[in-house]
Scaffold this motif. Sequence first.
Motif, PDB file in Angstrom:
ATOM      1  N   ALA A 182       0.934  -1.423   0.511  1.00 48.04           N
ATOM      2  CA  ALA A 182      -0.055  -0.509   0.178  1.00 48.04           C
ATOM      3  C   ALA A 182       0.545   1.105   0.380  1.00 48.04           C
ATOM      4  CB  ALA A 182      -0.900   0.425   1.333  1.00 48.04           C
ATOM      5  N   ALA A 183       1.622   1.222   0.595  1.00 50.05           N
ATOM      6  CA  ALA A 183       3.010   2.063   1.067  1.00 50.05           C
ATOM      7  C   ALA A 183       3.306   2.773  -0.776  1.00 50.05           C
ATOM      8  CB  ALA A 183       3.874   2.362   1.983  1.00 50.05           C
ATOM      9  N   ARG A 184       3.813   1.486  -1.182  1.00 42.21           N
ATOM     10  CA  ARG A 184       4.481   1.926  -2.444  1.00 42.21           C
ATOM     11  C   ARG A 184       3.420   2.565  -3.582  1.00 42.21           C
ATOM     12  NH1 ARG A 184       7.621  -3.071  -1.600  1.00 42.21           N
ATOM     13  NH2 ARG A 184       5.350  -4.026  -2.071  1.00 42.21           N
ATOM     14  N   GLU A 185       1.390   1.732  -3.488  1.00 42.33           N
ATOM     15  CA  GLU A 185       1.221   2.490  -4.326  1.00 42.33           C
ATOM     16  C   GLU A 185       0.865   3.951  -3.499  1.00 42.33           C
ATOM     17  OE1 GLU A 185      -2.358   0.650  -3.677  1.00 42.33           O
ATOM     18  OE2 GLU A 185      -1.675  -1.294  -4.745  1.00 42.33           O
ATOM     19  N   ASP A 186       1.184   4.725  -2.541  1.00 45.19           N
ATOM     20  CA  ASP A 186       0.659   6.165  -1.922  1.00 45.19           C
ATOM     21  C   ASP A 186       2.275   6.707  -2.903  1.00 45.19           C
ATOM     22  OD1 ASP A 186      -1.730   5.544  -0.684  1.00 45.19           O
ATOM     23  OD2 ASP A 186      -0.702   5.710   1.827  1.00 45.19           O
ATOM     24  N   LEU A 187       3.175   5.973  -2.755  1.00 48.06           N
ATOM     25  CA  LEU A 187       4.075   7.281  -3.517  1.00 48.06           C
ATOM     26  C   LEU A 187       4.203   7.919  -4.596  1.00 48.06           C
ATOM     27  CD1 LEU A 187       7.381   5.007  -2.481  1.00 48.06           C
ATOM     28  CD2 LEU A 187       6.741   6.718  -1.256  1.00 48.06           C
ATOM     29  N   LYS A 188       3.386   7.300  -5.405  1.00 47.29           N
ATOM     30  CA  LYS A 188       2.867   7.870  -6.880  1.00 47.29           C
ATOM     31  C   LYS A 188       1.976   9.423  -6.419  1.00 47.29           C
ATOM     32  CE  LYS A 188       3.439   9.315 -11.081  1.00 47.29           C
ATOM     33  NZ  LYS A 188       4.670   9.535 -11.393  1.00 47.29           N
ATOM     34  N   ALA A 189       1.371   8.851  -5.847  1.00 48.31           N
ATOM     35  CA  ALA A 189      -0.317  10.040  -5.387  1.00 48.31           C
ATOM     36  C   ALA A 189       0.801  11.027  -4.469  1.00 48.31           C
ATOM     37  CB  ALA A 189      -1.163   9.320  -4.076  1.00 48.31           C
TER      38      ALA A 189
END
Length: 586
Positions: A68-75
Amino acid sequence: MSDKVTAILRRAMAGAAATAMMMAAAAAAPYETVFEGAPNGLADKLRMVSALAAGKRAYPTATALRRAAREDLKAIENALEAAGYYAGSARFEVVDGAKGVRRVVFTIEPGPKFRIEAYRIVYEDAGEAERPADLAALGLKGDGAGDGASLKALQERFLSGLWDRGFPAARIVSRHVEADMAAGTGVAVFRFESGPRARFGAIELSGADETAPVYVEKLRTWTPGEPFDRSKLIAFRDRLAKTGLFNSIDVAPGAPDESGAAPILVTVVERKRRTIGVGASYSTSEGPGGRLFFEYRNAFHRGERAFIELKGAEIEQSLKADLAKPLPDFPGAAFFGFAFTNETTDAFNARTAQIESGLVKRWLDDRLETRGGVALETSGVRSASDDQRTYFFSMPLSATWNTENDLLNPTRGARASLSVTPYTGSDHFTRAEIAVRSRVAFGPDDRLTAAARARLGATLGSSLAGLPANKRYYAGGGASVRGYDFQAVGPLDAEGDPVGGRSVIEGAFEARARVLKNLQIAGFLDAGSVSSQAFPDFNEKFFLGAGGGVRYFTPVGPIRVDVAVPLDGRESDRAWQLYISLGQPF
């Protein structure tokens, strides 16, 4: 056999229950999200784009948290760019915290906040050479801010400028920043499609069953064939709205034809043409009162307004009728009216019939209205000193400045008026009057209001004895100096009846406080003086009235209840007065 099956089922169910309990415990594993290194004010914005920070899902394992954190990085990186940090970056780690609470730590390296040093306009479609090539062509200038909100606002202002310069089909395609990472600067690139340049074409009206198209044509704010200008389209819509004929109005340009003429598409929903209304009031000085009115809009399909009003109270009964015809090219209106009034007061009894006609012209976005006309009237007047029939020809002239935001409950704005009316006939004199009122709101949620009004009146060219009783100035009552009987402020004759005067002074101050959503309390002080002198005499005795009241707010306006006492009471004055009506006093 059945016992073995039962045992197997029991073991399976127990295992499933244990697994479910373990999964539930894992699903409920707590965590917290931390942002380190974010510039002041940016951490809260980053939390808003982070799915982890929102906490809407459960993450049973550290692996799930990392995913989930990797998905947040782009945002997060997109949010940094939107804030003007184009060289910014972010990383994360998941660490075990106290009491089994995992911590997802985002480390933000924002880099420099970029400054926009240039703005480039790019058109994606082929078009005319005279399209604005840069911000300066439309009188715009960037402030160097590189955040997304500032760039969006600037691009939308340029688009609005395109609409105003004759490109009604213009639209935004995209925008981006070409960043110089080493220098911390960038070039903002705004991409548009302008569409063809257009001229104003014909109006295409739909939905107007009772309104003549020729009347709508007269309201236009442009000359057919001139270059398209969106500001004139907005002004046209405003003029349609001010007619009071429509419930909804939509005005938009159509696609330009081969010659570049764009039709103006006007779609309206008409209001009902008839309105019937009633009103009621009560005061201890004027007794109960009632009002019945009928309004007929668009009487002859060109915006005409016919109005009939019947009023009745102990002191006055009246019938008034008028017809107003809009003159859009003026701009303004012509009016015609008739009135019959029967007055029965302590000062005089009078029956008056009047006809009048004139013109109204509006200026400065309708904030200023000037009015001029002619009138004929005759009265039968009976007072303690006289009994006469009068005939007058008059020329009423007035100018009114009005910025108030509501008729019955104004909360901001002011109103000031000056009127001068010369009379000739049974006597020769001129009445002049100035009236002003305003208010200011303050405090939390503008709950407190301070309001004030003043009125000065003068009469030139006639003595008090020669002035008919119904043409004199009087003061006192719910719309004048509260606390005193109607017309009772000023000199009295031997019988205790009002004499009236050639001039008047009135003033009032009121403090209001909204204590509930629909309830307001008020305290007030009123003052007034009536003089036999031609001009207001500030050396005359002033009569003071004070009191308080409540206003209950309803969809049609505030219901007002005031109680006032005379501070300079005479033997003929009552100890207190009660006033009930609709609307604020000023």
